[in-house]
Design a protein around this motif. Structure first.
Motif, short mmCIF file in Angstrom:
data_model
loop_
_atom_site.label_atom_id
_atom_site.label_comp_id
_atom_site.label_asym_id
_atom_site.label_seq_id
_atom_site.Cartn_x
_atom_site.Cartn_y
_atom_site.Cartn_z
N UNK A 21 31.14 -31.48 10.77
CA UNK A 21 30.27 -32.13 11.74
C UNK A 21 28.80 -31.89 11.48
N UNK A 22 28.48 -30.74 10.89
CA UNK A 22 27.07 -30.41 10.62
C UNK A 22 26.41 -31.36 9.64
N UNK A 26 29.57 -38.24 20.38
CA UNK A 26 30.37 -38.26 19.15
C UNK A 26 31.65 -37.50 19.46
N UNK A 27 32.80 -38.16 19.39
CA UNK A 27 34.07 -37.50 19.68
C UNK A 27 34.92 -37.47 18.42
N UNK A 28 35.27 -36.26 17.98
CA UNK A 28 36.16 -36.11 16.83
C UNK A 28 37.10 -34.95 17.10
N UNK A 84 27.72 -27.53 13.71
CA UNK A 84 29.18 -27.60 13.86
C UNK A 84 29.89 -27.50 12.52
N UNK A 85 30.47 -26.33 12.26
CA UNK A 85 31.19 -26.11 11.01
C UNK A 85 32.70 -26.06 11.20
N UNK A 86 33.17 -25.99 12.46
CA UNK A 86 34.60 -25.87 12.73
C UNK A 86 35.33 -27.20 12.77
N UNK A 87 34.64 -28.27 13.10
CA UNK A 87 35.27 -29.59 13.18
C UNK A 87 34.88 -30.41 11.95
N UNK A 88 35.90 -30.96 11.31
CA UNK A 88 35.69 -31.75 10.09
C UNK A 88 36.08 -33.20 10.34
#
Length: 131
Positions: free
Chosen positions: A33-34, A55-57, A70-74
């Motif tokens: 996400x970053x 933004x929803x992922x 955001x590094x946890x959500x890809x």
């Protein structure tokens, strides 16, 4: 890289005041996400205000500026994210022009000017479903 497939056809939803559309990654490899730098959404030429964009992922919703760390959500090339914003769109059966612009960093490609940043845009025409 793949700009004509950013917006998923037939995914425009509205509650009358807010519009949502599904968006695909215009790159061939997953990105955290970053790497999302900027996002814009417009319907029928009316842009969503930046502060209203979401933004929803992976089931989580973010303001665009929250994605910077955001590094946890890809975001994977096979998955869609939802981009939404305050744009008045009637679910009236008419066709609506949807525009999405994405600016993404590609962290593993470094140029003389720093990390590669791509800018992609897509436009689709579709009807809005009531959400």
């Amino acid at each position: 890289m793949i700009p004509d497939r950013i917006i998923e056809q037939g995914t425009l939803r509205t509650n009358g005041a807010r519009a949502t559309v599904e968006v695909r990654l215009p790159w061939y490899r997953a990105l955290p996400g970053s790497c999302v730098s900027e996002v814009s959404l417009a319907v029928d030429g009316v842009p969503a205000q930046e502060e209203s964009l979401r933004w929803t992922m992976n089931g989580r919703t973010f303001r665009v500026e929250e994605l910077a760390g955001e590094l946890d959500e890809w975001w994977f090339p096979t998955d869609s994210v939802e981009v939404s914003g305050d744009v008045p769109v009637p679910a009236d059966g008419a066709d609506h022009q949807v525009d999405v612009e994405l600016k993404l960093y590609i962290p593993y490609i470094v140029t003389d000017h720093g990390v590669l940043r791509i800018e992609e845009h897509d436009t689709k025409t579709m009807k809005a479903a009531q959400s």
